[in-house]
Design an enzyme around this catalytic site. Structure first.
Site, PDB file in Angstrom:
ATOM      1  N   CYS A 107       0.804  -1.234   0.000  1.00  0.00           N
ATOM      2  CA  CYS A 107       0.000   0.000   0.000  1.00  0.00           C
ATOM      3  C   CYS A 107       0.830   1.274   0.000  1.00  0.00           C
ATOM      4  O   CYS A 107       0.386   2.301  -0.494  1.00  0.00           O
ATOM      5  CB  CYS A 107      -1.007  -0.010   1.145  1.00  0.00           C
ATOM      6  SG  CYS A 107      -0.264  -0.118   2.767  1.00  0.00           S
ATOM      7  N   LYS A 118      -5.686  -8.659  11.530  1.00  0.00           N
ATOM      8  CA  LYS A 118      -5.608  -7.225  11.255  1.00  0.00           C
ATOM      9  C   LYS A 118      -6.979  -6.743  10.830  1.00  0.00           C
ATOM     10  O   LYS A 118      -7.545  -7.219   9.841  1.00  0.00           O
ATOM     11  CB  LYS A 118      -4.582  -6.976  10.152  1.00  0.00           C
ATOM     12  CG  LYS A 118      -4.477  -5.519   9.748  1.00  0.00           C
ATOM     13  CD  LYS A 118      -3.307  -5.307   8.819  1.00  0.00           C
ATOM     14  CE  LYS A 118      -3.257  -3.892   8.299  1.00  0.00           C
ATOM     15  NZ  LYS A 118      -2.158  -3.700   7.343  1.00  0.00           N
ATOM     16  N   ARG A 143      -1.650   6.564   7.597  1.00  0.00           N
ATOM     17  CA  ARG A 143      -1.794   6.748   6.157  1.00  0.00           C
ATOM     18  C   ARG A 143      -1.299   8.127   5.739  1.00  0.00           C
ATOM     19  O   ARG A 143      -0.885   8.318   4.601  1.00  0.00           O
ATOM     20  CB  ARG A 143      -3.235   6.465   5.736  1.00  0.00           C
ATOM     21  CG  ARG A 143      -3.536   4.974   5.910  1.00  0.00           C
ATOM     22  CD  ARG A 143      -4.966   4.571   5.623  1.00  0.00           C
ATOM     23  NE  ARG A 143      -5.141   3.161   5.952  1.00  0.00           N
ATOM     24  CZ  ARG A 143      -6.300   2.534   5.895  1.00  0.00           C
ATOM     25  NH1 ARG A 143      -7.399   3.185   5.518  1.00  0.00           N
ATOM     26  NH2 ARG A 143      -6.377   1.257   6.208  1.00  0.00           N
ATOM     27  N   GLU A 152      -8.187 -17.051  11.572  1.00  0.00           N
ATOM     28  CA  GLU A 152      -7.064 -16.421  10.851  1.00  0.00           C
ATOM     29  C   GLU A 152      -5.729 -16.831  11.477  1.00  0.00           C
ATOM     30  O   GLU A 152      -4.777 -17.162  10.781  1.00  0.00           O
ATOM     31  CB  GLU A 152      -7.186 -14.890  10.894  1.00  0.00           C
ATOM     32  CG  GLU A 152      -8.184 -14.313   9.902  1.00  0.00           C
ATOM     33  CD  GLU A 152      -7.603 -14.224   8.492  1.00  0.00           C
ATOM     34  OE1 GLU A 152      -6.460 -14.664   8.276  1.00  0.00           O
ATOM     35  OE2 GLU A 152      -8.316 -13.729   7.598  1.00  0.00           O
ATOM     36  N   LYS A 201      -3.839  -6.450  15.531  1.00  0.00           N
ATOM     37  CA  LYS A 201      -3.729  -5.027  15.225  1.00  0.00           C
ATOM     38  C   LYS A 201      -5.086  -4.476  14.842  1.00  0.00           C
ATOM     39  O   LYS A 201      -5.754  -5.108  14.026  1.00  0.00           O
ATOM     40  CB  LYS A 201      -2.749  -4.871  14.070  1.00  0.00           C
ATOM     41  CG  LYS A 201      -2.671  -3.503  13.487  1.00  0.00           C
ATOM     42  CD  LYS A 201      -1.711  -3.480  12.342  1.00  0.00           C
ATOM     43  CE  LYS A 201      -1.830  -2.137  11.667  1.00  0.00           C
ATOM     44  NZ  LYS A 201      -1.301  -2.127  10.356  1.00  0.00           N
TER      45      LYS A 201
HETATM   46  C1  PBG Z   1       0.055  -1.788   5.842  1.00  0.00           C
HETATM   47  C2  PBG Z   1       0.096  -1.250   7.217  1.00  0.00           C
HETATM   48  C3  PBG Z   1      -0.757  -0.299   7.788  1.00  0.00           C
HETATM   49  C4  PBG Z   1      -0.330  -0.106   9.103  1.00  0.00           C
HETATM   50  C5  PBG Z   1       0.775  -0.916   9.279  1.00  0.00           C
HETATM   51  N1  PBG Z   1       1.005  -1.636   8.112  1.00  0.00           N
HETATM   52  C6  PBG Z   1      -1.834   0.513   7.188  1.00  0.00           C
HETATM   53  C7  PBG Z   1      -3.068  -0.039   6.680  1.00  0.00           C
HETATM   54  O1  PBG Z   1      -3.372  -1.229   6.754  1.00  0.00           O
HETATM   55  O2  PBG Z   1      -3.797   0.769   6.147  1.00  0.00           O
HETATM   56  C8  PBG Z   1      -0.975   0.811  10.090  1.00  0.00           C
HETATM   57  C9  PBG Z   1      -0.180   1.124  11.302  1.00  0.00           C
HETATM   58  C10 PBG Z   1      -0.697   2.261  12.104  1.00  0.00           C
HETATM   59  O3  PBG Z   1      -1.809   2.776  11.933  1.00  0.00           O
HETATM   60  O4  PBG Z   1       0.059   2.668  12.987  1.00  0.00           O
HETATM   61  N2  PBG Z   1       1.272  -1.673   5.180  1.00  0.00           N
END
Ligand code: PBG
Length: 325
Positions: A122, A197, A207, A235, A250
């Site tokens: 991403c 997640k 983001r 999961e 997370k």
């Molecule tokens: C994806 C990723 C994200 C976060 C960590 N790895 C963003 C998402 O899934 O949009 C978010 C971490 C945070 O909010 O501190 N590469």
């Protein structure tokens, strides 16, 4: 009225007694510091929604890695923001990519530091989704994305990463990455799977920091529904079967019940990600003088550990480590 016979307060009377009966101890050993790397030299851009967090160039990142280690933090996780994004997130799979450079610099500056990499697309795609888009409705193609993840993870391994942490929530992600690593001669490289997640509004400030908001749509077709906990166990079980070495839940704070359940069910080391929104809320309220950020941060991290996490990814890692030692 009878007076109480048992006096729970007796063991709370002094700091010494409270230390003796304390059940959960937060230590710098529990903390992982996330760091954001951008192109350039001498760059240190503050992330406005996350006080004390910066996007840094590789040279500055190397200093932060050393600094974090000296503060007592045993691990960092690196997120790369490339010069150019494109449809396939090519920079993510290049040996000269931004995060690959950062891994090498981090290991040079501090060989003892455990360097983890976030394995996802991403931050690298111009559309901001976590993989290969099929058609134009924002659908991420699972198996095509697995092949891209395979390419990406090999470049991290070659750069010298100590742990790879796939976060894209593709089906079969851990098994595919394990096979790819093994075939590439990286049998010893552990996988920390973002197994559980959620599709969460708590990622908002990240983001901004990683410039990775999806250009359209959202991540609900691959990240989990916040309402589900049985699914979290499914999961996690899949990732264990596929060969994960460590699991992650997370976000953390709104998901303490999930952390507790996963910790109870599986005996792999369990991480929790105290995400950007959790960090920003504390600092926004503290800036208004409404709460004490230092005390609240310790309370939050202690609660995540109490729930069952073995270690915590947190933007406060370095500061907290300094205060704990
Ligand atoms: C994806 C990723 C994200 C976060 C960590 N790895 C963003 C998402 O899934 O949009 C978010 C971490 C945070 O909010 O501190 N590469």
């Amino acid at each position: 009225m009878p007076f109480p016979e048992y006096r729970a307060r007796r063991v709370r009377r002094s700091e010494g007694l409270r230390r003796l009966v304390r059940e959960t101890r937060l230590s710098p050993d529990d903390l992982v510091q996330p760091l954001f790397v951008v192109p350039g030299k001498g760059v240190r851009n503050p992330v406005s929604s996350m006080p004390g967090v910066f996007q840094t160039s590789v040279d500055e990142l190397a200093k932060d890695v050393r600094d974090s280690y000296d503060a007592g933090v045993p691990a960092v996780i690196l997120f790369g923001i490339p010069e150019h994004k494109d449809g396939q997130g090519s920079d993510a799979c290049s040996d000269k990519g931004i995060v690959q450079q950062a891994v090498r610099a981090a290991k040079d500056a501090c060989p003892e530091m455990v360097v983890m990499t976030d394995v996802c697309f991403c931050e690298y795609t111009d559309h901001g989704h976590c993989g290969w888009l099929e058609g134009d409705d924002g659908h991420v193609h699972n198996d095509q994305t697995l092949e891209m993840l395979g390419l990406q993870v090999l470049t991290h391994a070659k750069a010298g990463a100590d742990v790879v942490a796939p976060s894209g929530m593709m089906d079969g992600m851990v098994g595919y990455i394990r096979d790819t690593l093994d075939e590439g001669g990286h049998e010893e490289l552990p996988i920390l799977s973002y197994a559980v997640k959620y599709s969460s509004a708590f990622y908002g400030p990240f983001r901004d920091a990683a410039d990775s908001a999806p250009a359209f749509g959202d991540r609900r077709t691959y990240q989990m529904d916040p309402a589900n906990v049985t699914e979290a166990l499914r999961e996690a079980a899949l990732d264990v079967e596929e060969g994960a070495d460590m699991l992650m839940v997370k976000p953390a704070l709104a998901y303490l019940d999930v952390i507790a359940k996963v910790a109870e069910e599986f005996d792999l080391p369990l991480a929790a990600y105290n995400v950007s929104g959790e960090f920003s809320m504390v600092h926004a309220a503290a800036q208004r003088g409404w709460i004490d950020a230092e005390r609240i941060t310790l309370e939050i991290l202690t609660s995540i550990k109490r729930a069952g996490a073995d270690f915590i990814l947190t933007y406060a890692a370095r500061d907290v480590a300094r205060r704990l030692t």
